[in-house]
Design a protein around this motif. Structure first.
Motif, short mmCIF file in Angstrom:
data_model
loop_
_atom_site.label_atom_id
_atom_site.label_comp_id
_atom_site.label_asym_id
_atom_site.label_seq_id
_atom_site.Cartn_x
_atom_site.Cartn_y
_atom_site.Cartn_z
N LEU A 1 74.54 -5.36 83.41
CA LEU A 1 75.44 -6.44 84.15
C LEU A 1 75.80 -5.89 85.49
O LEU A 1 75.65 -6.93 86.34
CB LEU A 1 76.67 -6.70 83.26
N LEU A 2 76.14 -4.76 85.81
CA LEU A 2 76.33 -4.26 87.08
C LEU A 2 75.24 -4.71 87.85
O LEU A 2 75.18 -4.56 89.27
CB LEU A 2 77.04 -3.03 87.02
N TYR B 1 83.09 -8.42 87.25
CA TYR B 1 82.55 -7.37 87.88
C TYR B 1 82.15 -7.27 89.48
O TYR B 1 82.24 -6.17 90.25
CB TYR B 1 81.34 -6.78 87.09
N SER B 2 82.20 -8.52 89.89
CA SER B 2 81.82 -8.56 91.51
C SER B 2 82.93 -8.30 92.27
O SER B 2 82.92 -7.40 92.95
CB SER B 2 81.41 -9.93 91.76
N TYR C 1 77.93 0.73 77.03
CA TYR C 1 77.72 1.13 78.31
C TYR C 1 76.26 0.85 78.87
O TYR C 1 76.15 0.79 79.97
CB TYR C 1 77.96 2.92 78.43
N MET C 2 75.27 0.34 77.95
CA MET C 2 74.17 0.20 78.23
C MET C 2 74.20 -1.42 79.06
O MET C 2 73.49 -1.73 80.17
CB MET C 2 73.11 0.22 77.23
N ILE D 1 82.08 -7.15 74.23
CA ILE D 1 83.09 -6.32 75.19
C ILE D 1 82.62 -6.32 76.73
O ILE D 1 83.50 -6.47 77.39
CB ILE D 1 83.61 -5.25 74.50
N ALA D 2 81.46 -5.71 76.64
CA ALA D 2 80.92 -5.32 78.13
C ALA D 2 80.79 -6.82 78.80
O ALA D 2 81.21 -6.82 80.06
CB ALA D 2 79.48 -4.81 77.86
N SER D 3 80.31 -7.89 78.12
CA SER D 3 80.14 -8.96 78.78
C SER D 3 81.47 -9.50 79.22
O SER D 3 81.52 -10.16 80.46
CB SER D 3 79.17 -10.03 77.93
#
Length: 747
Positions: free
Chosen positions: A451-452, A625-626, A445-446, A616-618
């Motif tokens: 990234l967002l 994410y865009s 989550y960090m 996983i976040a990447s």
């Protein structure tokens, strides 16, 4: 004893000068004080810097001698009761004082720019200095009465600062929620203090620990009574440090100014609960049941905070749940008996989290350039993206803070979190698995936040920008002279954007991005005026604290490395913090040399799960994410437009769990708040209709009886004699039959 200890009592009172002078100035010279309001930042920073120098000297003395100094003055003395006030200087006091002052100074410097155009500038600095005073008084207290006094002052300051912008209903509700929730824990703390005094007859820590432990070991007190008293003390820490189930106030506390969020989450409000448990550690260590309960609540808070942070849209709220999870790690370590690891993580987390919160303030500051002031947009991750090109210093600072909190070596939080994870394996494999999995969630989550916020393209809905500086909620915008300039024709030009097909634009925002940018470039050059329509870096006074905190994040963790090689002992923290009792680290401390092979084996596991979370976040957010943000922007974050990698069912479960805060607030609303309101209404009805109804009914009855009797009295003596003889005859008949029956029964 060193001469410096004799003047340690002045530490809490030095910052108190600022709010007193500001209050006197506003009372005696209000106009002049308001006109010279910016000058008050200098004495605030200067006085706290003096306290910091004092704390550094005390810390050096503690490292060299590890001594303890206590001085008390009698306040109330009777035959059966005595109350004393004083101050206590030990390793815990010195390290907390140093933490409070260093973070406090950086927050004050940052706030000078951040709050420079707010009409509440003077009020903010008065509250901030009083907050530091209260926390310094708390950590230097020598007894439980003083602890409780400053404990309540800390709660009051947090109430004032969370609701600083009280004209916003959401901020007013947030400060009330924090105040009421903490009252629950504070009531338990007060009962625990009174219970321990009833058992031991003392409030002083030194006497309290000795007497209570003697009573427990000699079975001179019921074990259940001692357990209840210590649990009530712990209840105060549960509320202050946002542990389950009294954690619900912490996310709403983000309605206050961002510098306050940094101070609360790093060195004051939430640190008070950890400090209290650490201070009372010799009292708690004799009760394994309480320690296990502390560890259990800590591990629940660890996993709960991490899962609630997974799908938050507000950047500050996401960091708040992160703080909740990390506080759970500290409480878990204290419950396991790992005193040193808990305080080590308190130190490293404080600087890393202060860096993240001040970095988020810089992000919010830059976002206001393009969306106008609107907390729903300037703090919303959905409206961000691509900021790394516009705020490179903030991006670097936020990335380092993210890496540190994720547990990536050699940054600060890696060393402390890895130590807690290792101790957890020794304590309970079940707790260890949960803590280990949560470390991966933390990294996930960090990096989701990072990234967002910084990667990809700017995802702002430009048509919502109106070019206005003012707000109905905030008296004056937070922008300085180098910020956004007003442009009267912005709104007209924005409504005339050359979008040929509006319906196509909303369905395909990516295809129209270039057209929008060209239109804004035209607006940007209108009448050759320089207008900040893109995010920009914050001022130097906001960037300086970030740079200092970067240094702390990079190097503070090395102080706690248990490295002893070739006669050179570099474990400064162990010299500084000598725990009263340390159950799990005796084996480690007894080793003569640092075992690198064991360290690498233990670190590999924790770092691997952290990197797994980052990957996983990447994978989830960087490629797609865009699109996620634009869909969420146009469709109000509708569930059907979220990332399609997971199944819709899993998406909805995760999103609903995080969005609804684990349904805990709803549970409190339905089963506690409504029940209390119903009970209050029932009690109110009983009070009005029964308690008040009986005397009111007698009064009304007397009134009607009197009204009826007045018509009987006509002034005729014959009538009075008739009624007198009539009632007397009835009385005599009753008397005769009563005694006749009684005599017959006796025979």
């Amino acid at each position: 004893m060193e001469h410096i200890y004799q003047y340690a009592w002045i530490i809490p009172f030095i910052p108190l000068t600022v709010p007193l002078l500001i209050g006197a100035g506003l009372l005696l010279f209000p106009k002049t004080t308001k006109n010279l309001r910016r000058m008050w930042a200098f004495p605030s920073i200067l006085l706290l810097s003096i306290v910091m120098i004092f704390a550094i000297k005390l810390s050096i003395q503690q490292i060299n001698s590890s001594s303890m100094y206590q001085s008390v003055w009698s306040w109330t003395i009777t035959n059966d009761f005595s109350l004393e006030f004083g101050y206590l200087v030990d390793p815990l006091t010195s390290i907390m004082s140093l933490l409070i002052t260093t973070v406090g100074i950086l927050v004050l410097i940052y706030s000078d720019n951040y709050m420079s155009h707010d009409q509440g500038y003077l009020r903010f600095f008065a509250y901030l200095s009083f907050f530091n005073t209260s926390m310094l008084g708390l950590v230097t207290s020598s007894n439980l009465i003083q602890i409780y006094f400053f404990w309540e002052l800390v709660g009051m300051c947090s109430y004032l600062l969370i609701g600083f912008w009280f004209t916003r209903p959401v901020a007013a509700n947030a400060c009330q929620k924090a105040f009421v929730t903490n009252r629950v824990g504070d009531f338990g703390l007060l009962l625990g203090i009174l219970g321990l005094y009833w058992l031991t007859g003392s409030f002083e820590f030194r006497d309290l620990f000795e007497i209570f432990n003697t009573l427990i070991y000699n079975n001179e007190v019921y074990f259940f009574v001692g357990t209840v008293c210590t649990f009530l003390l712990f209840a105060g820490a549960v509320a202050k440090s946002a542990q389950f189930p009294l954690h619900v106030w912490l996310p709403d506390a983000m309605e206050g100014p961002t510098p306050i969020s940094a101070l609360i989450h790093a060195a004051t409000m939430v640190a008070a609960g950890i400090f209290l448990v650490a201070r009372l550690f010799p009292l708690l260590i004799v009760n394994p049941a309480i320690l296990h309960l502390i560890a259990l609540i800590g591990i629940i808070t660890v996993i709960l905070g991490a899962t609630l942070a997974l799908a938050q849209k507000d950047i500050k709220r996401s960091l708040a749940y992160s703080t909740m999870s990390q506080l759970g790690y500290m409480m878990l370590a204290l419950g396991m008996g790992s005193y040193r690891a808990a305080l080590f993580h308190l130190i490293t987390h404080a600087y890393s989290k202060a860096l993240l919160f001040l970095g988020s303030g810089s992000i919010i500051h830059s976002m206001e350039a393009i969306v106008g002031y609107s907390p729903d947009k300037s703090q919303n991750l959905v409206f961000m993206g691509g900021l790394k090109k516009h705020v490179p210093i903030t991006k670097t600072a936020f990335l380092l803070g993210t890496l540190s909190l994720s547990g990536i070596p050699p940054l600060a939080c890696f060393w402390s979190k890895d130590e807690i994870l290792n101790d957890t394996w020794l304590y309970s494999p079940t707790f260890a698995i949960i803590a280990w999995a949560t470390a991966g969630l933390t990294a996930f989550y960090m990096f989701r936040i990072y990234l967002l916020t910084f990667e990809g393209h700017l995802n702002v809905h430009f048509q919502n920008y109106n070019g206005k500086k003012s707000s109905s909620f905030y008296s004056i915008s937070l922008w300085g002279q180098d910020g956004m300039k007003p442009l009267n024709k912005n709104f007209l030009l924005l409504t005339l954007l050359p979008i040929k097909n509006t319906e196509s634009f909303f369905k395909n925002p990516h295809e129209n991005r270039k057209e929008i940018m060209q239109s804004f470039l035209f607006i940007n050059n209108w009448d050759n005026k320089k207008i900040a329509l893109y995010p920009h870096e914050s001022g130097n006074t906001m960037l300086f604290p970030l740079l200092v905190l970067i240094l702390f994040t990079l190097f503070i963790g090395f102080l706690g490395i248990p490295f002893n090689q070739s006669g050179i002992d570099l474990d400064i923290l162990s010299k500084w913090l000598i725990p009263p009792v340390n159950l799990l680290q005796q084996k480690l401390n007894s080793q003569k040399f640092f075992d690198w092979s064991e360290f690498v084996r233990n670190a590999t596991l924790s770092v691997s799960i952290a990197y797994f979370g980052i990957v996983i976040a990447s994978f989830l957010y960087k490629p797609v994410y865009s699109s996620l943000q634009n869909f969420a922007l146009i469709n109000c974050f509708a569930k059907r437009h979220q990332n399609r990698i997971f199944s819709d069912k899993i998406q909805n479960v995760i999103y609903d769990w995080s969005h609804h805060r684990g349904y805990i607030d709803s549970f409190y609303t339905i089963y506690i708040i409504r029940s209390l309101r119903g009970l209050s209404e029932l009690v109110n009805f009983f009070d009005r209709r029964v308690i008040d109804g009986i005397p009111n009914g007698l009064g009304v009855a007397s009134f009607f009886v009197g009204e009826g009797l007045k018509y009987v009295g006509g002034g005729r003596i014959s009538s009075y004699l008739f009624f007198y003889i009539f009632y007397a005859s009835i009385f005599l008949l009753i008397y005769y039959f009563y005694f006749t029956n009684m005599n017959f029964t006796d025979q």
